[in-house]
Motif scaffolding. Structure first.
Motif, PDB file in Angstrom:
ATOM      1  N   ALA A  36      32.788  76.510 -11.192  1.00  0.00           N
ATOM      2  CA  ALA A  36      32.180  75.783 -10.074  1.00  0.00           C
ATOM      3  C   ALA A  36      31.077  74.870 -10.590  1.00  0.00           C
ATOM      4  CB  ALA A  36      31.634  76.771  -9.050  1.00  0.00           C
ATOM      5  N   ASP A  37      30.879  73.741  -9.879  1.00  0.00           N
ATOM      6  CA  ASP A  37      29.803  72.826 -10.243  1.00  0.00           C
ATOM      7  C   ASP A  37      28.459  73.486  -9.992  1.00  0.00           C
ATOM      8  OD1 ASP A  37      31.616  70.877 -10.917  1.00  0.00           O
ATOM      9  OD2 ASP A  37      31.615  69.985  -8.905  1.00  0.00           O
ATOM     10  N   PRO A  38      27.488  73.184 -10.822  1.00  0.00           N
ATOM     11  CA  PRO A  38      26.162  73.767 -10.614  1.00  0.00           C
ATOM     12  C   PRO A  38      25.597  73.352  -9.258  1.00  0.00           C
ATOM     13  CG  PRO A  38      26.317  72.750 -12.784  1.00  0.00           C
ATOM     14  CD  PRO A  38      27.542  72.349 -12.026  1.00  0.00           C
ATOM     15  N   PRO A  39      24.892  74.205  -8.593  1.00  0.00           N
ATOM     16  CA  PRO A  39      24.312  73.858  -7.292  1.00  0.00           C
ATOM     17  C   PRO A  39      23.242  72.794  -7.466  1.00  0.00           C
ATOM     18  CG  PRO A  39      23.496  75.980  -8.030  1.00  0.00           C
ATOM     19  CD  PRO A  39      24.575  75.593  -8.996  1.00  0.00           C
ATOM     20  N   VAL A  40      23.093  71.950  -6.417  1.00  0.00           N
ATOM     21  CA  VAL A  40      22.091  70.884  -6.431  1.00  0.00           C
ATOM     22  C   VAL A  40      21.341  70.890  -5.109  1.00  0.00           C
ATOM     23  CG1 VAL A  40      23.350  69.406  -8.042  1.00  0.00           C
ATOM     24  CG2 VAL A  40      23.761  69.211  -5.594  1.00  0.00           C
ATOM     25  N   VAL A  41      20.160  70.260  -5.132  1.00  0.00           N
ATOM     26  CA  VAL A  41      19.341  70.109  -3.927  1.00  0.00           C
ATOM     27  C   VAL A  41      18.986  68.639  -3.775  1.00  0.00           C
ATOM     28  CG1 VAL A  41      18.409  72.442  -4.073  1.00  0.00           C
ATOM     29  CG2 VAL A  41      17.197  70.535  -5.168  1.00  0.00           C
ATOM     30  N   ALA A  42      18.652  68.258  -2.548  1.00  0.00           N
ATOM     31  CA  ALA A  42      18.172  66.906  -2.265  1.00  0.00           C
ATOM     32  C   ALA A  42      16.658  66.935  -2.215  1.00  0.00           C
ATOM     33  CB  ALA A  42      18.738  66.417  -0.945  1.00  0.00           C
ATOM     34  N   VAL A  43      16.037  65.998  -2.939  1.00  0.00           N
ATOM     35  CA  VAL A  43      14.578  65.972  -3.043  1.00  0.00           C
ATOM     36  C   VAL A  43      14.077  64.601  -2.616  1.00  0.00           C
ATOM     37  CG1 VAL A  43      12.605  66.518  -4.506  1.00  0.00           C
ATOM     38  CG2 VAL A  43      14.870  67.415  -5.081  1.00  0.00           C
ATOM     39  N   THR A  44      13.017  64.565  -1.828  1.00  0.00           N
ATOM     40  CA  THR A  44      12.392  63.309  -1.426  1.00  0.00           C
ATOM     41  C   THR A  44      10.904  63.354  -1.741  1.00  0.00           C
ATOM     42  OG1 THR A  44      11.917  64.075   0.821  1.00  0.00           O
ATOM     43  CG2 THR A  44      14.044  62.980   0.456  1.00  0.00           C
ATOM     44  N   ILE A  45      10.357  62.171  -1.965  1.00  0.00           N
ATOM     45  CA  ILE A  45       8.893  62.015  -2.068  1.00  0.00           C
ATOM     46  C   ILE A  45       8.468  61.264  -0.823  1.00  0.00           C
ATOM     47  CG2 ILE A  45       6.988  60.996  -3.356  1.00  0.00           C
ATOM     48  CD1 ILE A  45       8.595  61.303  -5.888  1.00  0.00           C
ATOM     49  N   LEU A 170      18.149  76.844 -13.822  1.00  0.00           N
ATOM     50  CA  LEU A 170      18.675  75.496 -13.964  1.00  0.00           C
ATOM     51  C   LEU A 170      17.769  74.482 -13.273  1.00  0.00           C
ATOM     52  CD1 LEU A 170      22.415  76.203 -13.025  1.00  0.00           C
ATOM     53  CD2 LEU A 170      21.450  76.023 -15.341  1.00  0.00           C
ATOM     54  N   THR A 171      17.920  73.235 -13.685  1.00  0.00           N
ATOM     55  CA  THR A 171      17.351  72.110 -12.947  1.00  0.00           C
ATOM     56  C   THR A 171      18.364  71.736 -11.874  1.00  0.00           C
ATOM     57  OG1 THR A 171      16.112  71.275 -14.845  1.00  0.00           O
ATOM     58  CG2 THR A 171      16.591  69.715 -13.065  1.00  0.00           C
ATOM     59  N   VAL A 172      17.997  71.908 -10.628  1.00  0.00           N
ATOM     60  CA  VAL A 172      18.938  71.690  -9.527  1.00  0.00           C
ATOM     61  C   VAL A 172      18.618  70.429  -8.723  1.00  0.00           C
ATOM     62  CG1 VAL A 172      19.527  74.137  -9.286  1.00  0.00           C
ATOM     63  CG2 VAL A 172      17.551  73.194  -8.041  1.00  0.00           C
ATOM     64  N   GLY A 173      17.553  69.716  -9.064  1.00  0.00           N
ATOM     65  CA  GLY A 173      17.226  68.497  -8.338  1.00  0.00           C
ATOM     66  C   GLY A 173      16.109  67.728  -9.001  1.00  0.00           C
ATOM     67  N   ARG A 174      16.119  66.382  -8.759  1.00  0.00           N
ATOM     68  CA  ARG A 174      15.050  65.562  -9.314  1.00  0.00           C
ATOM     69  C   ARG A 174      14.935  64.283  -8.514  1.00  0.00           C
ATOM     70  NH1 ARG A 174      15.429  62.347 -14.957  1.00  0.00           N
ATOM     71  NH2 ARG A 174      16.651  61.022 -13.557  1.00  0.00           N
ATOM     72  N   VAL A 175      13.712  63.796  -8.380  1.00  0.00           N
ATOM     73  CA  VAL A 175      13.469  62.505  -7.741  1.00  0.00           C
ATOM     74  C   VAL A 175      12.356  61.821  -8.506  1.00  0.00           C
ATOM     75  CG1 VAL A 175      11.781  63.468  -6.093  1.00  0.00           C
ATOM     76  CG2 VAL A 175      12.999  61.340  -5.558  1.00  0.00           C
ATOM     77  N   ARG A 176      12.459  60.473  -8.633  1.00  0.00           N
ATOM     78  CA  ARG A 176      11.464  59.720  -9.397  1.00  0.00           C
ATOM     79  C   ARG A 176      10.926  58.561  -8.556  1.00  0.00           C
ATOM     80  NH1 ARG A 176      14.471  57.786 -14.654  1.00  0.00           N
ATOM     81  NH2 ARG A 176      15.959  57.151 -13.052  1.00  0.00           N
ATOM     82  N   ALA A 418      19.841  56.350  -5.346  1.00  0.00           N
ATOM     83  CA  ALA A 418      20.065  57.072  -4.098  1.00  0.00           C
ATOM     84  C   ALA A 418      18.905  56.937  -3.132  1.00  0.00           C
ATOM     85  CB  ALA A 418      20.334  58.547  -4.392  1.00  0.00           C
ATOM     86  N   SER A 419      17.715  56.716  -3.636  1.00  0.00           N
ATOM     87  CA  SER A 419      16.530  56.640  -2.771  1.00  0.00           C
ATOM     88  C   SER A 419      15.849  55.286  -2.858  1.00  0.00           C
ATOM     89  CB  SER A 419      15.534  57.736  -3.152  1.00  0.00           C
ATOM     90  OG  SER A 419      15.143  57.589  -4.521  1.00  0.00           O
ATOM     91  N   ALA A 420      16.560  54.279  -3.332  1.00  0.00           N
ATOM     92  CA  ALA A 420      15.929  52.983  -3.612  1.00  0.00           C
ATOM     93  C   ALA A 420      15.381  52.311  -2.368  1.00  0.00           C
ATOM     94  CB  ALA A 420      16.933  52.068  -4.312  1.00  0.00           C
ATOM     95  N   ASP A 421      16.048  52.492  -1.199  1.00  0.00           N
ATOM     96  CA  ASP A 421      15.604  51.778  -0.002  1.00  0.00           C
ATOM     97  C   ASP A 421      14.678  52.611   0.877  1.00  0.00           C
ATOM     98  OD1 ASP A 421      17.464  53.596   0.802  1.00  0.00           O
ATOM     99  OD2 ASP A 421      18.559  52.245   2.128  1.00  0.00           O
ATOM    100  N   GLN A 422      14.229  53.744   0.388  1.00  0.00           N
ATOM    101  CA  GLN A 422      13.263  54.527   1.153  1.00  0.00           C
ATOM    102  C   GLN A 422      11.919  53.806   1.167  1.00  0.00           C
ATOM    103  OE1 GLN A 422      13.164  58.522  -0.384  1.00  0.00           O
ATOM    104  NE2 GLN A 422      15.285  58.960   0.243  1.00  0.00           N
TER     105      GLN A 422
END
Length: 810
Positions: A36-45, A170-176, A418-422
């Motif tokens: 199975a693919d590793p689990p991921v989360v959605a992260v926002t700033i 694991l690293t499950v999410g990242r936002v920059r 993915a978050s460019a237009d926020q």
């Protein structure tokens, strides 16, 4: 003994079979159940303060984490991270890798800060679809970047342990995001920023006072997209980029008594009159300080229409002409006109075509806005010291077009696609780009900020730019007219290929059909100036760029407009009683000869006078000829009749189609089927007719000739000629003296020689009829017959009359 030896190999074979089956089952299971693919989360700033960091200041980061996997995450942590590479130029900002094709667990360009508890936060167990907020403040010293100004890529990493057997952390999410670092003492330059704010909305006006929905009024409410955008101009200097079609629709709503038509064609009263009126009043007030640039009417999809060629290409010129004639009114009626092209739509061909093709074009005062992303990086103009260029257009019809180039990098957001237009990401990118402009170069830099068309429709990102971006200490807000006053520099045409599809081909075909129907209707009117304005403007509305985000509404809008025009065209038609009674029957006419006429009537049920003609074309024969017809002007509600002159070379049934046409020969509505019965004489018929005529005239000539010859042989004595059709009146005395007795008459008959037939060519003797049955010769005549009977040659009256009947001479 023999049986025992057999049992042993059998047992061994069974054992091997079981082992092999187990091995195959294991392999099958391994194939059927991939890892199975590793689990991921959605992260926002959601918050990053301060926007630009002065060395020594702590940074507060706040956001949210959402578990988008189906696995529970244990002991999740939110950890601050940084890429310690200093971004010293705008080119460095553009070169930050997106890493969107790298699995989250392998994204390691952002180093985690784990030395102190202030750089991370424990979040607690996170179930599937669960959300949790995070917030921490990072001391300046923890970034380990020194005090040099520039920009850095920073962010938040989410680490957790999936609730799975033998799972590692694991690293499950990242936002920059981008963090500008400034030294106020090292910002010697200012950046003049002309912020252009689009005010547009997808079309909703169907016709008259009917609207497809109430979305325009909802958007103009204080908490709607247009309401929030308009409020930006109250505190900051901006330039409005407005679609005049939206203002027309708003003015129609402001009048009140408008209706909303739902998908089932059910109407309800509109409720946005007061909201729209308030918005329009505020818009007029804002024009006192904020200039206006008007887009082509309806904000058409210029690239799609020009690529489609004629006749859709001409709609661009029509929309520009409509804006040229637009009256803004109010206390501040002045405005500029222009275009808004971006990316592949801003080709030199489209730029030249959209800048011409209407009265008064090209206008050197037009504000033609083109995004810098329309050029490749290598060909892109420098945009310094001014963004005004004369862009060459090799395709013509003009050599160049004066263009204002908006800097696309200022609104690019990122660095994560993915978050460019926020809103926050857009604000941080704007701060980083402009801080580098202010810290480098000489003099004052002037930039034009224009949000991309595909930004979110709520206007949140634009609001973040105006409210926070224009408030940065090195930014000076200016208007667009301060930019266009600069001298234009030469520039090569845009070179970026078109990446985003325009209007779909099926939609373009439907717009062509509506264009044809609208053109036909306008050409049908006796006075084209009376054409309804909504009809012509609807054609521009259905071509709007805004429909890209609302395909279902676009289809409904277009279908409604097409149906409206078709209904109007159907009210000018040929009169057919069978069709009027709801039956489908052809119109039957007859031609009694090789050439004849028959009537066709046309009725005008419109509220306008029309100029029409009729065209008749055969469907099964080629020998039918129709004489040219003139057009007729039919007043509203009146009929007119055309006398159709037709000819056919052969007998038989001719099927044809009768079509009402406009003065420009465009077909109006549906055609009517004609059945023409041609009944003319053939070659044999004409021969028979000719022979009969020849026989008639031949026998008449013979009779005339024989009559003349007879008269020449036996001339009539002078004075004895009388008119047999108008005899002289009878004298009673002569009748009494000439009356014979019965015995004398009988004797005369007996004495008449046999076969004494009178000569029919002898001259006729005038007879006088006796009242008692006898006849007598007129006065002055002679007789060779018996005395007293008055007949020549001794023929009595009865005998002469009987034998004269049925002779060849009649």
């Amino acid at each position: 003994m023999f049986r025992r030896r057999l049992r042993l190999p059998a047992a061994v074979g069974a054992s091997l079979l079981i082992v092999a089956s187990a091995a195959v089952s294991a392999v099958t299971a391994a194939v059927a159940a991939p890892a199975a693919d590793p689990p991921v989360v959605a992260v926002t700033i959601d918050a990053f303060n301060p926007v630009a960091v002065v060395p020594g200041d702590p940074v507060t980061i706040r956001g949210q984490v959402t578990n988008t996997s189906d696995v529970t995450l244990k002991a999740p942590q939110a950890i601050a991270c940084i890429d310690s590479k200093r971004l010293a130029t705008r080119a460095d900002l553009a070169a930050v890798p997106a890493e969107d094709d790298v699995p989250v667990a392998e994204q390691n360009s952002c180093r985690r800060l784990v030395d102190t508890e202030s750089t991370f936060q424990e979040l607690g167990e996170l179930a599937p679809n669960a959300k949790v907020n995070y917030q921490f403040t990072v001391p300046w010293s923890e970034w380990n970047i020194g005090k040099r100004p520039g920009a850095y890529t920073v962010g938040v990493v989410i680490r957790a342990t999936p609730d799975q057997e033998d799972s590692d952390r694991l690293t499950v999410g990242r936002v920059r995001t981008l963090m500008p670092v400034i030294d106020p003492a090292e910002l010697p330059h200012k950046v003049n920023a002309a912020m252009v704010v689009p005010l547009r909305h997808r079309p909703t006006l169907l016709s008259g006072n009917q609207f497809a929905n109430d979305s325009l009024a909802e958007a103009m409410a204080p908490n709607g997209a247009l309401g929030r955008l308009l409020a930006l101009g109250e505190k900051q200097k901006v330039t409005w980029l407005v679609d005049p079609a939206m203002l027309d629709e708003a003015a129609r709503i402001k009048q009140g008594n408008y209706k909303v038509v739902d998908g089932n064609n059910q109407t309800r009263p509109g409720t946005g009159q007061k909201v729209v009126q308030t918005w329009l009043d505020a818009f007029e007030a804002s024009r006192a300080r904020n200039p206006v640039v008007m887009l082509p009417y309806g904000d058409p999809d210029v690239g799609s229409l020009i690529d489609a060629g004629d006749p859709l290409k001409s709609l661009v010129g029509q929309s520009r002409d409509a804006t040229e004639k637009y009256s803004l009114g109010g206390d501040y009626p002045n405005f500029d006109r222009g275009l808004w092209l971006e990316n592949g739509s801003a080709s030199s061909r489209n730029l030249a075509a959209a800048s011409t093709g209407y009265p008064g074009a090209p206008n050197p005062d037009d504000v033609n806005l083109v995004s810098s992303s329309s050029w490749t990086t290598a060909d892109r103009p420098s945009l310094l010291p001014t963004p005004v260029y004369n862009v060459t257009t090799p395709e013509g019809p003009v050599k160049s077009v004066r263009t204002v180039v908006a800097d696309s990098s200022l609104t690019a957001g990122g660095p994560d696609p993915a978050s460019a237009d926020q809103p926050l990401q857009v604000r941080q990118r704007f701060a980083a780009e402009t801080s580098l402009l202010a810290g480098t170069g000489t003099g004052t830099a002037t930039v034009v900020v224009l949000p991309p068309r595909d930004w979110e429709t709520k206007g949140s990102a634009t609001a973040a730019l105006v409210q926070q971006g224009l408030s940065l200490p090195w930014i000076t807000p200016i208007s667009i007219d301060q930019v266009t006053a600069a001298k234009a520099q030469p520039a090569r045409p845009p070179s970026t290929p078109r990446s985003t599809p325009g209007l779909p081909s099926g939609r373009l075909d439907q717009i062509k059909q509506l264009n044809t129907a609208t053109t036909t209707f306008v050409s049908l009117l006796a006075d084209r100036e009376q054409a309804p304005v909504d009809l012509q403007r609807a054609l521009l509305r259905v071509s709007s760029y805004s429909w890209r985000d609302y395909p279902d509404e676009a289809q409904r809008f277009l279908t409604f407009e097409q149906s409206s025009v078709n209904t109007w065209l159907g009210k000018v038609h040929l009169v057919n009683n069978a069709v009027d009674r709801g039956q489908h029957r052809e119109i039957k006419v007859n031609l009694s000869g090789s050439k004849g006429t028959f009537p066709l009537s046309v009725v005008n049920e419109l509220d306008w006078s029309v100029r029409v003609g009729v065209a008749v074309k055969p469907a099964n024969r080629t020998d039918l000829r129709i004489a040219p017809l003139r057009t007729l002007v039919l007043p509203a509600g009146q009929k007119g009749t055309f006398q159709i002159t037709a000819s056919a070379e052969q007998n038989g049934l001719i099927r044809a189609n009768a079509q009402v046409i406009s003065a420009e020969q465009l077909p109006v509505g549906k055609s009517q089927e004609l059945v023409i019965q041609a009944a003319q004489y053939g070659s044999v018929g004409w021969i028979l007719v000719g022979a009969a005529i020849a026989l008639l005239f031949g026998t008449s000539a013979v009779r005339i000739y024989r009559r003349i010859r007879s008269e020449r042989r036996n001339p009539t004595p002078a004075g004895a000629e009388a008119d047999p059709l108008h005899p002289a009146p009878l004298d009673p005395h002569d009748l009494a003296a000439a009356e014979p007795t019965d015995s004398v008459q009988n004797r005369q008959l007996d004495e008449e020689p046999a076969g004494a037939e009178p000569n029919p060519l002898d001259p006729a003797q005038p007879l006088r009829i006796n009242p008692n049955g006898g006849t007598e010769v007129q006065a002055g005549g002679t007789s060779d017959g018996a005395p007293g009977n008055g007949l020549p040659g001794g023929i009595e009256a009865d005998t002469s009359l009987k034998e004269g009947v049925g002779t060849k001479d009649g």
